[in-house]
Scaffold this motif. Structure first.
Motif, PDB file in Angstrom:
ATOM      1  N   UNK A  26      68.843 -34.808  44.688  1.00 10.49           N
ATOM      2  CA  UNK A  26      69.321 -33.322  44.475  1.00 10.49           C
ATOM      3  C   UNK A  26      68.790 -33.309  42.972  1.00 10.49           C
ATOM      4  N   UNK A  27      69.371 -34.182  41.964  1.00 11.59           N
ATOM      5  CA  UNK A  27      68.766 -34.106  40.696  1.00 11.59           C
ATOM      6  C   UNK A  27      67.179 -33.955  40.485  1.00 11.59           C
ATOM      7  N   UNK A  28      66.586 -34.748  41.389  1.00 14.92           N
ATOM      8  CA  UNK A  28      65.240 -34.815  41.489  1.00 14.92           C
ATOM      9  C   UNK A  28      64.487 -33.543  41.878  1.00 14.92           C
ATOM     10  N   UNK A  77      57.842 -36.167  45.229  1.00 16.50           N
ATOM     11  CA  UNK A  77      58.303 -36.558  46.495  1.00 16.50           C
ATOM     12  C   UNK A  77      57.692 -37.943  46.690  1.00 16.50           C
ATOM     13  N   UNK A  78      58.019 -38.365  47.726  1.00 19.56           N
ATOM     14  CA  UNK A  78      58.919 -37.912  49.080  1.00 19.56           C
ATOM     15  C   UNK A  78      60.408 -37.809  48.553  1.00 19.56           C
ATOM     16  N   UNK A  79      60.922 -36.873  48.878  1.00 20.01           N
ATOM     17  CA  UNK A  79      62.221 -36.701  48.468  1.00 20.01           C
ATOM     18  C   UNK A  79      62.942 -36.015  49.721  1.00 20.01           C
ATOM     19  N   UNK A  80      63.781 -36.934  50.490  1.00 23.05           N
ATOM     20  CA  UNK A  80      64.620 -36.542  51.677  1.00 23.05           C
ATOM     21  C   UNK A  80      65.140 -35.163  51.775  1.00 23.05           C
ATOM     22  N   UNK A  81      65.675 -34.706  50.300  1.00 25.23           N
ATOM     23  CA  UNK A  81      66.215 -33.281  50.256  1.00 25.23           C
ATOM     24  C   UNK A  81      65.345 -32.362  50.074  1.00 25.23           C
ATOM     25  N   UNK A  82      64.188 -32.573  50.004  1.00 22.84           N
ATOM     26  CA  UNK A  82      62.969 -31.679  49.868  1.00 22.84           C
ATOM     27  C   UNK A  82      62.885 -30.630  51.061  1.00 22.84           C
ATOM     28  N   UNK A  83      63.431 -30.844  52.071  1.00 23.91           N
ATOM     29  CA  UNK A  83      63.616 -29.981  53.372  1.00 23.91           C
ATOM     30  C   UNK A  83      64.660 -28.900  52.992  1.00 23.91           C
ATOM     31  N   UNK A  84      65.594 -28.992  52.054  1.00 26.82           N
ATOM     32  CA  UNK A  84      66.499 -27.966  51.814  1.00 26.82           C
ATOM     33  C   UNK A  84      65.864 -26.818  51.201  1.00 26.82           C
ATOM     34  N   UNK A  85      66.543 -25.762  51.614  1.00 28.48           N
ATOM     35  CA  UNK A  85      66.215 -24.263  51.115  1.00 28.48           C
ATOM     36  C   UNK A  85      66.267 -24.562  49.562  1.00 28.48           C
ATOM     37  N   UNK A  86      65.857 -23.510  48.665  1.00 27.31           N
ATOM     38  CA  UNK A  86      65.862 -23.625  47.400  1.00 27.31           C
ATOM     39  C   UNK A  86      66.957 -22.745  46.294  1.00 27.31           C
ATOM     40  N   UNK A  87      67.859 -22.304  47.010  1.00 24.49           N
ATOM     41  CA  UNK A  87      68.763 -21.415  46.320  1.00 24.49           C
ATOM     42  C   UNK A  87      69.649 -22.102  45.286  1.00 24.49           C
ATOM     43  N   UNK A 147      55.631 -36.160  51.537  1.00 25.41           N
ATOM     44  CA  UNK A 147      54.695 -36.599  50.718  1.00 25.41           C
ATOM     45  C   UNK A 147      54.868 -37.017  49.279  1.00 25.41           C
ATOM     46  N   UNK A 148      53.810 -36.900  48.553  1.00 26.04           N
ATOM     47  CA  UNK A 148      54.021 -36.841  47.285  1.00 26.04           C
ATOM     48  C   UNK A 148      53.766 -38.487  46.453  1.00 26.04           C
ATOM     49  N   UNK A 149      53.565 -38.347  45.123  1.00 25.60           N
ATOM     50  CA  UNK A 149      53.423 -39.706  44.683  1.00 25.60           C
ATOM     51  C   UNK A 149      54.423 -40.535  43.818  1.00 25.60           C
ATOM     52  N   UNK A 154      58.768 -26.794  44.942  1.00 23.71           N
ATOM     53  CA  UNK A 154      59.798 -27.698  45.761  1.00 23.71           C
ATOM     54  C   UNK A 154      59.209 -29.120  45.981  1.00 23.71           C
ATOM     55  N   UNK A 155      59.856 -30.110  46.037  1.00 21.99           N
ATOM     56  CA  UNK A 155      59.213 -31.437  46.204  1.00 21.99           C
ATOM     57  C   UNK A 155      59.005 -31.724  47.619  1.00 21.99           C
ATOM     58  N   UNK A 156      58.139 -32.466  47.909  1.00 25.20           N
ATOM     59  CA  UNK A 156      57.685 -32.816  49.421  1.00 25.20           C
ATOM     60  C   UNK A 156      58.941 -33.550  49.985  1.00 25.20           C
TER      61      UNK A 156
END
Lengths: 237, 511
Positions: B64-66, B138-148, B82-84, B77-79
């Motif tokens: 979440x911090x990332x 990313x890859x960030x597993x919580x990247x699928x969360x909406x951004x509010x 994917x991502x580096x 929004x982080x992926x």
């Protein structure tokens, strides 16, 4: 006298009384005993919990771990070993860092399976990037517990056995005291909790006071005021 | 004294001398004393939880911090896939170099706390190039969360004085704490719509303020606390609308809160079916004219449409299509779904298996583990700080007694319940929809071959105000002195549990 015995507190006073009595009972029955429990006074955990094993043959074989921070409160080294059916040791421990050197010995003892806590001379000031070596002067191979590659390892640490890199990192804890009560450690714990934060240990003490005293008082007053407000209001429900 | 000095002094005096007739202070004085005190207790507990829980050791907190860091630094929004690099350079060094990663779920490991290490990290940060903190794409597993929630936290990230990594985490956690205060305040308002007496309202709100899991979740970086605050806000707005009547403004507010829930978490979708129920209840109770009804419907529809547009924009920013939301929502393509098996699964979650039922799918978790251990009492940090087992046994017994008492109060006062059907329908629908959503999501995940039941105690956080109202109903049904004693017993018990949890966490991380 009789009227005092027949005193019936109002709902507000009763709520405050229940909060006070139950909280006092909890403090006496649970909180104070918890503060008196013994715990390790940890200085640092350079590597994680022991989950893998490494063989440290006898006759002077040396296992070293780097990337260790020493300081004035690092007074004991804890490692986890198993000597099987043979006697443990003797072992030599060598703590080294820039401007700091401390040696300790574990005398030959009976078979050992578990943690060994060895006192060392503390460093006069905080110093990073130190190392710790364990030398097995015994005749038999000793099993030293460590951390397998993965999340538990430290990027700053590397373990070698007689100079050869090991995949497993030696599991190591530096202690200030092997055992101390939680009560005696509160100051240190608040100091630790405020590190890496824009918060001081004094502020942590004030916060603790607010939690331990302010919160129950505030709760008692809140319930008391609410109940009194209802008593003075006309009955509607 | 020179004139400029006296002028400056006068200005200072104006700034620092409180004027009781100032509107803000007058508004403060209008807040009832019990609420003021409960808010103060909640603030103290929240700050304490944020201190005793080592940084990034809450549930998925490092991810979440990332997310916040990447969104704040890049506006993206982080992926999730994917991502580096999952983390920025500062966070990466804290996790892997300074040991916060190996702290996770290992009870004997401690975070670094010596001034030497703190100085070393500060020196590392000062060597970082510009933009390094936001590199975690990313890859960030919580990247699928909406951004509010992350957008809200990004404000704290950007405004942290000095811009140091750990200072920012401190501020992010404080921002979560503010959401907790909002949750407590909305719970008070919602309870005020249900109860005419102050004591049940205070007990209902006190339960929210003192439940250990609420305090803990407000002391870490995690969107669940925003969702809980939104639920509390929705409940209040819905109950108020049912009491005062449906207008287009109130319909818009309710729809806006629903959109906020959907933009916070996948589980926020459970609020969507509650919205028409709340609007229908308000309509049925007051029967507004055709014009007012149409205006309310249009206001609600327009808000939802705008929310959908925002959702689509956020989804495309997250990598497109339906990648927003996680397993709770994205199992629609899999076909395994059997209503009988679902009902059996729900039954076995709460009650022992009947003879003709096949065993429940997935790991053996049910009411005891999810409700009692992980929510009513609480398991903290990343599941490694917990109470002795007798505490969970005691809490289970108390919860059982509370449920029976609530049922009895409902039966004995059925006339009151019938007369106040509108709030009863709204509260019950809100709770049931969330539970149904969680059960269906869990069942679908398990039925489609997963081994993760996708349900944990913190997902129940939005139920806080509803549980509080339940406790308030029991208290309201009792004679006043007994009610005061029982309410006090409940709340002081929760306070003792909160302080115990704080002590256990402090000992786990900092002894």
């Amino acid at each position: 006298m009789r009227s005092a015995l027949r005193w019936r507190p109002g709902a507000g006073a009763l709520a405050a009384l229940v909060v006070g009595v139950v909280f006092a009972l909890w403090v006496l029955g649970k909180a104070l005993p918890f503060l008196g429990t013994e715990t390790q006074a940890t200085f640092s955990t350079p590597t994680a919990e022991p989950k893998a094993q490494m063989a440290l043959p006898g006759k002077g074989t040396r296992m070293c771990t780097s990337g260790i921070t020493y300081g004035p409160s690092a007074r004991y080294v804890e490692i986890t070993v198993r000597s099987g059916r043979y006697d443990l040791g003797p072992l030599a421990l060598q703590a080294r860092a820039q401007g700091y050197a401390a040696d300790a010995t574990v005398r030959a003892d009976g078979p050992k399976d578990g943690v060994v806590v060895v006192p060392i001379r503390p460093a006069p000031r905080g110093v990073r990037q130190g190392s710790l070596c364990v030398v097995n002067h015994g005749r038999h191979t000793l099993t030293v517990f460590g951390v397998p590659p993965g999340r538990g390892t430290s990027a700053f640490s590397a373990t070698t056995i007689d100079g050869k890199p090991s995949q497993i990192q030696m599991s190591l804890t530096l202690l200030t005291k092997p055992s101390a009560t939680v009560r005696s450690r509160l100051g240190a714990m608040f100091r630790h909790a405020s590190s890496f934060r824009p918060f001081t240990a004094w502020e942590a003490w004030i916060l603790a006071l607010l939690v331990a005293v302010g919160a129950p008082v505030a709760l008692a007053v809140a319930l008391s005021r609410a109940a009194d407000e209802d008593e003075s209001a006309p009955r509607t429900e | 004294m020179p004139r400029w000095m006296s002028s400056a002094r006068a200005t200072r005096l104006r700034v620092f001398t409180p004027r009781l007739d100032r509107p803000s202070l007058a508004a403060l004085r209008r807040i009832p004393v019990p609420l003021r005190l409960l808010l103060a207790v909640a603030a103290v507990l929240s700050l304490s939880w944020s201190l005793v829980t080592a940084q990034m050791q809450g549930y998925d907190e490092m991810d979440h911090v990332a997310y916040v860091a990447h969104l704040a630094e890049t506006g993206k929004i982080p992926s999730a896939s994917g991502g580096s690099s999952p983390y920025g350079l500062d966070q990466n060094e804290a996790l892997y170099g300074f040991g916060w990663m190996r702290l996770l779920q290992m009870r004997n490991v401690r975070p670094p706390w010596s001034p030497t290490e703190e100085r070393a990290f500060r020196a590392f940060e000062e060597r970082l190039p510009d933009g390094a903190p936001g590199k975690g794409d990313g890859p960030n597993p919580v990247g699928k969360n909406p951004p509010l929630y992350y957008a809200y936290e990004a404000i704290g990230w950007k405004l942290t004085p000095g811009g140091h990594f750990f200072g920012r985490i401190f501020v992010l956690r404080l921002m979560s704490g503010l959401l907790f205060l909002a949750m407590v305040a909305f719970s008070w308002l919602a309870a005020g719509e249900v109860f005419r007496r102050r004591l049940p309202q205070t007990v209902a709100t006190g339960l929210v303020a003192l439940l250990p899991m609420n305090g803990f979740m407000s002391g870490i970086v995690n969107p669940d606390i925003l969702l809980a605050a939104i639920y509390a806000g929705f409940l209040w707005a819905a109950l108020r609308t049912a009491r005062l009547g449906l207008t287009w403004q109130r319909a818009v507010v309710l729809s806006l809160i629903t959109v906020a829930a959907v933009l916070t978490q996948g589980r926020g979708l459970a609020l969507v079916p509650v919205l028409p129920v709340a609007l229908a209840v308000a309509w049925l109770k007051h029967r507004p004219g055709l014009r007012d009804t149409l205006r309310s419907a249009a206001g609600s529809a327009a808000t939802l449409l705008a929310g959908f547009v925002v959702y689509r924009l956020a989804a495309s920013a997250a990598g497109g299509g339906a990648s927003l939301y996680g397993g709770e929502v994205n199992l629609g393509n899999s076909s395994a779904f059997n209503i009988r098996q679902l009902l059996s699964s729900i039954w076995q979650f709460y009650l022992p298996k009947l003879a003709d039922m096949s065993p429940r799918l997935g790991p053996p978790v049910g009411y005891r583990q999810i409700f009692v251990e992980q929510y009513f009492a609480g398991i903290f940090s990343s599941f490694e700080v917990y109470f002795p087992y007798w505490v969970y046994d005691l809490v289970q017994v108390c919860a059982g007694i509370g449920l029976v008492a609530l049922y009895t109060a409902g039966i004995l006062r059925w006339r009151t319940v019938a007369a106040r059907w509108a709030p009863a329908v709204i509260v019950a629908t809100t709770a049931l929809m969330l539970l149904l959503f969680l059960h269906v999501a869990s069942y679908r995940a398990l039925a489609n071959g997963g081994d993760n039941p996708l349900v944990v105690g913190r997902y129940l956080l939005p139920l806080g105000p509803i549980l509080g109202i339940g406790a308030g109903i029991v208290v309201a049904a009792l004679p006043r002195r007994l009610a005061a004693g029982l309410g006090a017993l409940l709340l002081v018990g929760l306070l003792a549990m909160s302080i115990s949890g704080l002590g256990l966490s402090l000992e786990r991380f900092y002894a």
